[in-house]
Enzyme design. Structure first.
Site, mmCIF file in Angstrom:
data_model
loop_
_atom_site.group_PDB
_atom_site.id
_atom_site.type_symbol
_atom_site.label_atom_id
_atom_site.label_comp_id
_atom_site.label_asym_id
_atom_site.label_seq_id
_atom_site.Cartn_x
_atom_site.Cartn_y
_atom_site.Cartn_z
ATOM 1 N N ILE A 70 0.834 -1.198 0.000
ATOM 2 C CA ILE A 70 0.000 0.000 0.000
ATOM 3 C C ILE A 70 0.869 1.248 0.000
ATOM 4 C CG2 ILE A 70 -0.202 0.123 2.527
ATOM 5 C CD1 ILE A 70 -3.214 0.774 2.105
ATOM 6 N N CYS A 71 0.387 2.284 -0.683
ATOM 7 C CA CYS A 71 1.017 3.605 -0.637
ATOM 8 C C CYS A 71 -0.112 4.610 -0.445
ATOM 9 C CB CYS A 71 1.852 3.873 -1.892
ATOM 10 S SG CYS A 71 0.909 3.982 -3.424
ATOM 11 N N ALA A 72 0.009 5.798 -0.985
ATOM 12 C CA ALA A 72 -1.057 6.784 -0.823
ATOM 13 C C ALA A 72 -2.229 6.504 -1.761
ATOM 14 C CB ALA A 72 -0.524 8.194 -1.046
ATOM 15 N N THR A 98 -3.869 4.079 0.537
ATOM 16 C CA THR A 98 -4.339 4.494 1.858
ATOM 17 C C THR A 98 -5.603 5.329 1.747
ATOM 18 O OG1 THR A 98 -2.052 4.450 2.646
ATOM 19 C CG2 THR A 98 -3.624 5.630 4.012
#
Length: 111
Positions: A70-72, A98
């Site tokens: 996961i990232c932004a 996210t």
């Protein structure tokens, strides 16, 4: 691969699928965002391995494990998912990152 070929697709999962796998102890959630992003809020249970350091720190993950990344928003995690897949992990990009995790009402923490 030449410049006009599309990159190979990566496996993806919705945030709820990732959360279920994490809660069931079936997988690891890896957050590849920068430290200031992580400190502002991250998924509960995630491990922080920023993308610039992922290649050198991937050995911190159990070999052959299932990893949700996961990232932004899902762009950096796509790159990380490709890297981890090539390294032998069963890796999934968390679609929407996210942002989608929070929109789904999934638990967050702050450092």
């Amino acid at each position: 691969m030449s410049w006009f070929q599309r990159p190979s697709p990566v496996a993806e999962a919705d945030p709820s699928e990732a959360a279920d796998a994490l809660a069931g102890g079936e997988a690891i959630l890896v957050d590849v965002r920068d430290p200031h992003e992580w400190a502002a809020g991250h998924a509960v249970g995630a491990r922080h391995l920023p993308l610039p350091f992922l290649a050198s720190r991937a050995t911190e993950l159990p070999a052959g494990s299932t990893v949700y990344v996961i990232c932004a928003s899902g762009h950096r995690s796509r790159t990380a998912t490709e890297m981890l897949s090539r390294a032998g992990f069963r890796a999934f990009n968390v679609r929407g990152g996210t942002i989608a995790w929070m929109r789904a009402g999934l638990p967050m923490a702050r450092d």
